[in-house]
Scaffold this motif. Structure first.
Motif, PDB file in Angstrom:
ATOM      1  N   CYS A   1      37.789  44.973  37.393  1.00  0.00           N
ATOM      2  CA  CYS A   1      39.135  44.421  37.250  1.00  0.00           C
ATOM      3  C   CYS A   1      39.676  44.877  35.893  1.00  0.00           C
ATOM      4  O   CYS A   1      39.161  45.840  35.322  1.00  0.00           O
ATOM      5  CB  CYS A   1      39.164  42.909  37.429  1.00  0.00           C
ATOM      6  SG  CYS A   1      38.332  41.948  36.146  1.00  0.00           S
TER       7      CYS A   1
ATOM      8  N   ARG B   1      38.155  37.887  37.787  1.00  0.00           N
ATOM      9  CA  ARG B   1      37.894  38.370  39.142  1.00  0.00           C
ATOM     10  C   ARG B   1      36.567  39.099  39.287  1.00  0.00           C
ATOM     11  O   ARG B   1      35.734  38.744  40.140  1.00  0.00           O
ATOM     12  CB  ARG B   1      39.045  39.265  39.623  1.00  0.00           C
ATOM     13  CG  ARG B   1      40.343  38.511  39.797  1.00  0.00           C
ATOM     14  CD  ARG B   1      41.505  39.437  40.076  1.00  0.00           C
ATOM     15  NE  ARG B   1      41.825  40.189  38.858  1.00  0.00           N
ATOM     16  CZ  ARG B   1      42.720  41.150  38.794  1.00  0.00           C
ATOM     17  NH1 ARG B   1      43.382  41.525  39.878  1.00  0.00           N
ATOM     18  NH2 ARG B   1      42.974  41.771  37.655  1.00  0.00           N
ATOM     19  N   SER B   2      36.336  40.136  38.492  1.00  0.00           N
ATOM     20  CA  SER B   2      35.091  40.898  38.679  1.00  0.00           C
ATOM     21  C   SER B   2      33.838  40.103  38.307  1.00  0.00           C
ATOM     22  O   SER B   2      32.831  40.205  39.018  1.00  0.00           O
ATOM     23  CB  SER B   2      35.146  42.252  37.966  1.00  0.00           C
ATOM     24  OG  SER B   2      35.321  42.121  36.583  1.00  0.00           O
TER      25      SER B   2
ATOM     26  N   THR C   1      33.485  36.915  38.747  1.00  0.00           N
ATOM     27  CA  THR C   1      33.323  36.018  39.895  1.00  0.00           C
ATOM     28  C   THR C   1      32.637  36.766  41.032  1.00  0.00           C
ATOM     29  O   THR C   1      31.672  36.279  41.620  1.00  0.00           O
ATOM     30  CB  THR C   1      34.683  35.453  40.355  1.00  0.00           C
ATOM     31  OG1 THR C   1      35.240  34.647  39.313  1.00  0.00           O
ATOM     32  CG2 THR C   1      34.535  34.623  41.624  1.00  0.00           C
TER      33      THR C   1
ATOM     34  N   SER D   1      29.550  44.152  36.833  1.00  0.00           N
ATOM     35  CA  SER D   1      31.008  44.110  36.760  1.00  0.00           C
ATOM     36  C   SER D   1      31.461  44.605  35.401  1.00  0.00           C
ATOM     37  O   SER D   1      30.692  44.595  34.429  1.00  0.00           O
ATOM     38  CB  SER D   1      31.532  42.693  37.009  1.00  0.00           C
ATOM     39  OG  SER D   1      31.165  41.822  35.956  1.00  0.00           O
TER      40      SER D   1
ATOM     41  N   MET E   1      39.882  45.623  42.033  1.00  0.00           N
ATOM     42  CA  MET E   1      40.721  44.511  42.471  1.00  0.00           C
ATOM     43  C   MET E   1      42.144  44.936  42.817  1.00  0.00           C
ATOM     44  O   MET E   1      42.770  44.339  43.689  1.00  0.00           O
ATOM     45  CB  MET E   1      40.763  43.419  41.394  1.00  0.00           C
ATOM     46  CG  MET E   1      39.404  42.824  41.091  1.00  0.00           C
ATOM     47  SD  MET E   1      38.686  41.981  42.514  1.00  0.00           S
ATOM     48  CE  MET E   1      36.957  41.994  42.076  1.00  0.00           C
TER      49      MET E   1
ATOM     50  N   ILE F   1      43.452  42.248  45.303  1.00  0.00           N
ATOM     51  CA  ILE F   1      43.390  40.852  44.847  1.00  0.00           C
ATOM     52  C   ILE F   1      44.123  40.764  43.507  1.00  0.00           C
ATOM     53  O   ILE F   1      43.652  41.319  42.505  1.00  0.00           O
ATOM     54  CB  ILE F   1      41.937  40.363  44.707  1.00  0.00           C
ATOM     55  CG1 ILE F   1      41.220  40.424  46.053  1.00  0.00           C
ATOM     56  CG2 ILE F   1      41.913  38.945  44.141  1.00  0.00           C
ATOM     57  CD1 ILE F   1      39.741  40.074  45.999  1.00  0.00           C
TER      58      ILE F   1
ATOM     59  N   ASP G   1      45.796  39.195  39.978  1.00  0.00           N
ATOM     60  CA  ASP G   1      45.216  38.429  38.876  1.00  0.00           C
ATOM     61  C   ASP G   1      45.804  37.021  38.852  1.00  0.00           C
ATOM     62  O   ASP G   1      46.458  36.610  37.893  1.00  0.00           O
ATOM     63  CB  ASP G   1      45.471  39.156  37.551  1.00  0.00           C
ATOM     64  CG  ASP G   1      44.615  38.623  36.421  1.00  0.00           C
ATOM     65  OD1 ASP G   1      43.719  37.803  36.693  1.00  0.00           O
ATOM     66  OD2 ASP G   1      44.853  39.016  35.268  1.00  0.00           O
TER      67      ASP G   1
ATOM     68  N   TYR H   1      43.831  34.148  39.803  1.00  0.00           N
ATOM     69  CA  TYR H   1      42.737  33.203  40.009  1.00  0.00           C
ATOM     70  C   TYR H   1      41.939  32.988  38.731  1.00  0.00           C
ATOM     71  O   TYR H   1      41.820  33.873  37.899  1.00  0.00           O
ATOM     72  CB  TYR H   1      41.791  33.720  41.105  1.00  0.00           C
ATOM     73  CG  TYR H   1      42.479  33.975  42.409  1.00  0.00           C
ATOM     74  CD1 TYR H   1      42.673  32.944  43.327  1.00  0.00           C
ATOM     75  CD2 TYR H   1      42.964  35.237  42.728  1.00  0.00           C
ATOM     76  CE1 TYR H   1      43.324  33.175  44.528  1.00  0.00           C
ATOM     77  CE2 TYR H   1      43.617  35.476  43.929  1.00  0.00           C
ATOM     78  CZ  TYR H   1      43.794  34.440  44.819  1.00  0.00           C
ATOM     79  OH  TYR H   1      44.445  34.670  46.001  1.00  0.00           O
TER      80      TYR H   1
ATOM     81  N   LEU I   1      39.426  32.315  45.476  1.00  0.00           N
ATOM     82  CA  LEU I   1      38.988  33.673  45.154  1.00  0.00           C
ATOM     83  C   LEU I   1      37.630  33.957  45.792  1.00  0.00           C
ATOM     84  O   LEU I   1      37.420  35.032  46.368  1.00  0.00           O
ATOM     85  CB  LEU I   1      38.920  33.863  43.632  1.00  0.00           C
ATOM     86  CG  LEU I   1      38.354  35.190  43.134  1.00  0.00           C
ATOM     87  CD1 LEU I   1      39.146  36.376  43.665  1.00  0.00           C
ATOM     88  CD2 LEU I   1      38.323  35.191  41.601  1.00  0.00           C
TER      89      LEU I   1
ATOM     90  N   LEU J   1      36.866  36.984  48.411  1.00  0.00           N
ATOM     91  CA  LEU J   1      35.813  37.959  48.140  1.00  0.00           C
ATOM     92  C   LEU J   1      34.780  37.999  49.259  1.00  0.00           C
ATOM     93  O   LEU J   1      34.389  39.074  49.721  1.00  0.00           O
ATOM     94  CB  LEU J   1      35.126  37.642  46.807  1.00  0.00           C
ATOM     95  CG  LEU J   1      35.947  37.937  45.556  1.00  0.00           C
ATOM     96  CD1 LEU J   1      35.330  37.260  44.344  1.00  0.00           C
ATOM     97  CD2 LEU J   1      36.085  39.435  45.335  1.00  0.00           C
TER      98      LEU J   1
END
Length: 116
Positions: A8, A14-15, A17, A32, A57, A83, A85, A87, A94, A98
């Motif tokens: 991300c 995100r990444s 997660t 990540s 993402m 996805i 940004d 979240y 999220l 995923l």
């Protein structure tokens, strides 16, 4: 073992997660990173070379990835999850997105409940 890399912008929400969600799946190794300057973990050529599958993402992440690491991407699967940004880290919404979008693209050894 399949090496899965999540990318991300800043590697804060995100990444990380995604890395955590899929870290316990059988036969999957996860990592990540962020593609933007100032990322908590800045994406490296070593990570790109290590990965079998790279999930980004957003389309902008794929474009930056292609510009910065073109020579390391030969033969790699790069998949855009679209996805935004929007979240927080480990946001249940999220996590569901995923599991749905990534789970169906991972090897069949992944838990059947996540493959849709």
């Amino acid at each position: 073992m399949t090496n899965v890399l999540f990318v991300c912008s800043a590697n804060r929400l995100r990444s990380p997660t995604a890395e955590q969600v899929f870290s316990t799946w059988p036969d999957i190794e996860t990592d990540s990173a962020g593609i933007s300057n100032g990322a908590d973990v800045l994406l490296s050529a070593e990570q790109v070379e290590w990965a079998d599958i790279i999930f980004v993402m957003e389309k902008t992440h794929r474009n930056k990835l292609n510009r910065k690491f073109r020579s390391s991407l030969k033969g790699k699967r790069v998949i855009c999850l679209d996805i935004p940004d929007d979240y927080e880290f480990m946001d249940p919404a999220l996590v569901r997105i995923l599991e749905t979008r990534v789970g169906r693209l991972l090897p069949p050894t992944a838990p059947p409940s996540a493959r849709r």
